[in-house]
Scaffold this active site. Structure first.
Site, mmCIF file in Angstrom:
data_model
loop_
_atom_site.group_PDB
_atom_site.id
_atom_site.type_symbol
_atom_site.label_atom_id
_atom_site.label_comp_id
_atom_site.label_asym_id
_atom_site.label_seq_id
_atom_site.Cartn_x
_atom_site.Cartn_y
_atom_site.Cartn_z
ATOM 1 N N ARG A 87 4.869 25.664 -10.394
ATOM 2 C CA ARG A 87 4.196 25.909 -9.097
ATOM 3 C C ARG A 87 2.676 25.800 -9.176
ATOM 4 N NH1 ARG A 87 7.878 30.304 -8.596
ATOM 5 N NH2 ARG A 87 9.775 29.561 -7.620
ATOM 6 N N LYS B 283 -5.479 13.545 -3.225
ATOM 7 C CA LYS B 283 -4.189 13.077 -2.726
ATOM 8 C C LYS B 283 -3.330 12.678 -3.912
ATOM 9 C CE LYS B 283 -5.037 11.374 1.914
ATOM 10 N NZ LYS B 283 -4.900 10.204 2.800
ATOM 11 N N GLU C 247 -11.506 -1.407 -2.322
ATOM 12 C CA GLU C 247 -11.748 -0.009 -1.944
ATOM 13 C C GLU C 247 -13.244 0.244 -1.713
ATOM 14 O OE1 GLU C 247 -9.115 1.840 -1.398
ATOM 15 O OE2 GLU C 247 -10.248 3.650 -0.910
ATOM 16 N N LYS D 35 -17.214 9.029 -0.291
ATOM 17 C CA LYS D 35 -15.866 9.529 -0.058
ATOM 18 C C LYS D 35 -15.830 11.052 -0.162
ATOM 19 C CE LYS D 35 -11.081 8.800 -1.070
ATOM 20 N NZ LYS D 35 -10.048 8.428 -2.019
ATOM 21 N N GLU E 202 -7.097 16.025 5.804
ATOM 22 C CA GLU E 202 -6.923 14.950 6.772
ATOM 23 C C GLU E 202 -6.395 15.426 8.107
ATOM 24 O OE1 GLU E 202 -5.659 11.309 4.941
ATOM 25 O OE2 GLU E 202 -4.807 10.591 6.801
ATOM 26 N N ARG F 299 -11.030 12.525 8.087
ATOM 27 C CA ARG F 299 -10.675 11.931 6.804
ATOM 28 C C ARG F 299 -9.822 10.687 6.979
ATOM 29 N NH1 ARG F 299 -8.386 14.501 1.106
ATOM 30 N NH2 ARG F 299 -7.847 12.490 0.234
ATOM 31 N N ASN G 55 -8.439 5.664 5.674
ATOM 32 C CA ASN G 55 -7.240 4.826 5.652
ATOM 33 C C ASN G 55 -7.482 3.446 6.259
ATOM 34 O OD1 ASN G 55 -5.666 6.925 4.521
ATOM 35 N ND2 ASN G 55 -5.513 7.858 6.555
ATOM 36 N N HIS H 247 -5.460 0.476 5.399
ATOM 37 C CA HIS H 247 -4.283 0.951 4.681
ATOM 38 C C HIS H 247 -3.008 0.953 5.513
ATOM 39 C CE1 HIS H 247 -7.196 2.058 1.675
ATOM 40 N NE2 HIS H 247 -6.247 2.478 0.861
ATOM 41 N N HIS I 96 -0.304 -0.976 3.760
ATOM 42 C CA HIS I 96 0.965 -0.404 3.299
ATOM 43 C C HIS I 96 2.152 -1.149 3.895
ATOM 44 C CE1 HIS I 96 -0.842 3.801 2.233
ATOM 45 N NE2 HIS I 96 -0.925 2.939 1.229
ATOM 46 N N HIS J 40 -1.867 -3.713 -4.277
ATOM 47 C CA HIS J 40 -2.303 -2.746 -3.267
ATOM 48 C C HIS J 40 -3.692 -3.091 -2.708
ATOM 49 C CE1 HIS J 40 -2.993 0.992 -1.168
ATOM 50 N NE2 HIS J 40 -4.044 1.249 -1.909
#
Lengths: 364, 364
Positions: B121, B143, B185, B228, B238, B242, B246, B249, B253, B266
């Site tokens: 955890r 992330k 990026e 960033k 987000e 934020r 993306n 993206h 994606h 990617h």
């Protein structure tokens, strides 16, 4: 109906405790579901019995209600089931604003909470526990997760639900053995935190088992949730005092691991673990033999075992305890009672004394 | 050496950026490892090349250093690998105070961070990114996560590292195509946040690709991380702004999903996605055609594609976009440029205009 608030700042949430709450559940949690998609996660045993009613109730407030059913049992409590739940959720079109509802026992609550915490990096989660253990244990504290072959609950997250709805009417449908297992958790809470609850359980055992009377059950369950909520509020992520809630669990988990998670139920293992821990506390001079016996008598009154099962050697149990995640920097962390209503955390108990305590509670 | 601080209150952490930092890494992160067990997670490609050096350095400060090697490639980025990492950690005796160190690219960082967040955890996590994309992308923002067959990064957690060590010397070993992908990026960050960085990349493309010059690389990487970090500090999970990170993206994606994650890298998919998004911004009147072409010219200068690959129909891309987790209550969320250095979030773009923008950027 009682309402217990678990105070965790912006993560605070209510636990509603009452008899027959399922009928009016949309009134209790409707605000959390309005305009959202919901996925009810439940197991194959509960699917027929309770799912249709809950689906009907939630449909009155949610935008859409989906279901995800996994095979009942601890064997399902693995990352592969989390993957299956998440894949089902994607296919149902759930997004980050959706809500997962756990309808089931501890396995269901632990998994659904974990799935909700990781699905799209975090959604929402409501619990409707159907077993006594889930009502008093997994409903408070936000411990979610799954097992590894190496041990229980080794992978998971701290993730708080938005609300918990405890309908004690579910308990009327439970087999006696499962009900007993739930009481292990209530007795544990009483031993470490509250002599009043302990005395209540001693006096009212007959009204709670085998057929739970609504008034006494609501009282016992609410009291237990309130006590646990107090501990969790003070130490959400178990950096210190929250560890006392693991009383009986370090030994218990090890006994479950050694017996392969089949012979002994979790609540039974915790009961045995409490009995072993109390004997260790006696030998360390923390409590009297009479106090240990008073605890064991209450466990027995709730039809719980207090002896380590055959074929479960002290050495094997101690070794399995080494893999428990509650350990810190290689040191075994033990929770030991100091009287009925109080417990402490100990990390320097000699190995030999631990072995002796296990042997003392082993079936001859 | 530059040091960028990601400001997230008690979860704040430093990013060290320099050339040859690996040699002195124990001086940078030793305080986080002292007295703790460490598990270095890396992939089969990096095992021979970098692992021995890192193991040697970390052994100077950690109590024990273990390793966990998974097969290189995006196909490993699944919950089954998280389970394998956690099982390995249990067998190595890692407890809650242990530290996972990610030595690798984005896949390694995303998975190691997620494993660290769920192991018992929640443990600790340090990143040593070896690819440019990982240096500027996964190193900032916390992330973490894995893929599902239904889509990328659908399961994960927000989990911040204790520290990130960016040694730009790793970039000298990268194939040109992978380096280009990393620059996608940087260009993305420049388009949405900073015309100065955009102009720097335009002027210094020759010093950054194919052979990255240390001074310019450190400057570009630090600047990108700082930008960033500012966005993430204002909106860690987000909930609003934020999402502009993306940019490229959502389309990207979807293109990856439609092409089965094999044909297009990617970073390339993000570059194509940016090109599509810019055309959409042109047709909505947000930017001029010249601005879109200026962006595409910079992408091409870094050897990145700007057209949707053959066999990837506009309808299929739009459908795949529907499964993206950045959507909200069923509405498609698009990030569109408003000038070089600024972008906005849009949820009401007509379907037909999206399809036309994809078609406009499709290979004839």
């Amino acid at each position: 109906m009682n309402e217990v608030i678990v105070e965790l700042e912006e993560r605070s949430y209510p636990i509603f405790v009452g008899n027959g709450l399922l009928k009016t559940i949309d009134g209790l949690i409707g605000e959390h579901l309005a305009g959202r998609s919901v996925c009810i996660v439940t197991d194959s045993n509960l699917k027929e019995r309770f799912l249709p009613d809950v689906e009907r109730s939630l449909s009155r407030c949610a935008r859409a209600v989906h279901r995800c059913v996994f095979p009942a049992g601890e064997a399902s409590k693995r990352l592969s089931t989390i993957e299956a739940i998440c894949r089902e959720a994607v296919r149902a079109g759930l997004d980050r604003n959706s809500v997962f509802v756990a309808l089931g026992g501890g396995v269901c609550g632990d998994m659904t909470g974990f799935a909700a915490s990781v699905y799209m990096r975090g959604t929402r989660f409501i619990q409707i526990p159907t077993s006594l253990l889930a009502m008093v244990d997994s409903s408070v504290g936000g411990k979610t997760g799954v097992d590894l072959p190496e041990g229980k609950n080794l992978v998971g997250a701290f993730f708080q639900p938005e609300a918990v709805v405890i309908d004690t009417a579910f308990l009327e449908t439970l087999p006696k053995r499962e009900l007993s297992c739930g009481y292990a958790e209530l007795i544990k809470t009483a031993v470490i935190l509250d002599e009043t609850l302990f005395a209540f359980l001693e006096a009212d055992a007959g009204a709670l088992l085998p057929h739970p009377a609504p008034a006494q059950t609501i009282e016992a369950v609410s009291r237990c949730c309130t006590l646990k909520a107090g501990v969790v509020a003070a130490d959400e992520k178990e950096s210190s005092q929250r560890a006392i809630l693991n009383y009986g669990h370090t030994f218990g988990h090890a006994i479950e691991a050694v017996t392969g998670y089949t012979k002994v139920e979790h609540g039974e293992a915790v009961a045995i673990g409490m009995s072993v821990a109390a004997r260790l506390a006696v030998s360390l001079g923390f409590i009297s033999r009479e106090t240990a016996e008073r605890q064991d008598a209450l466990l027995r009154a709730f039809a719980l075992p207090v002896t380590v099962p055959e074929g479960c050697s002290a050495e094997a149990v101690l070794q399995a305890m080494g893999a428990d995640k509650k350990n810190s920097n290689g040191k075994l962390k033990l929770i030991l009672p100091e009287r009925i209503g109080k417990a402490g955390i100990h990390t320097d108990v000699p190995r030999e004394m631990i072995l002796n305590a296990i042997r003392e509670r082993s079936a001859q």
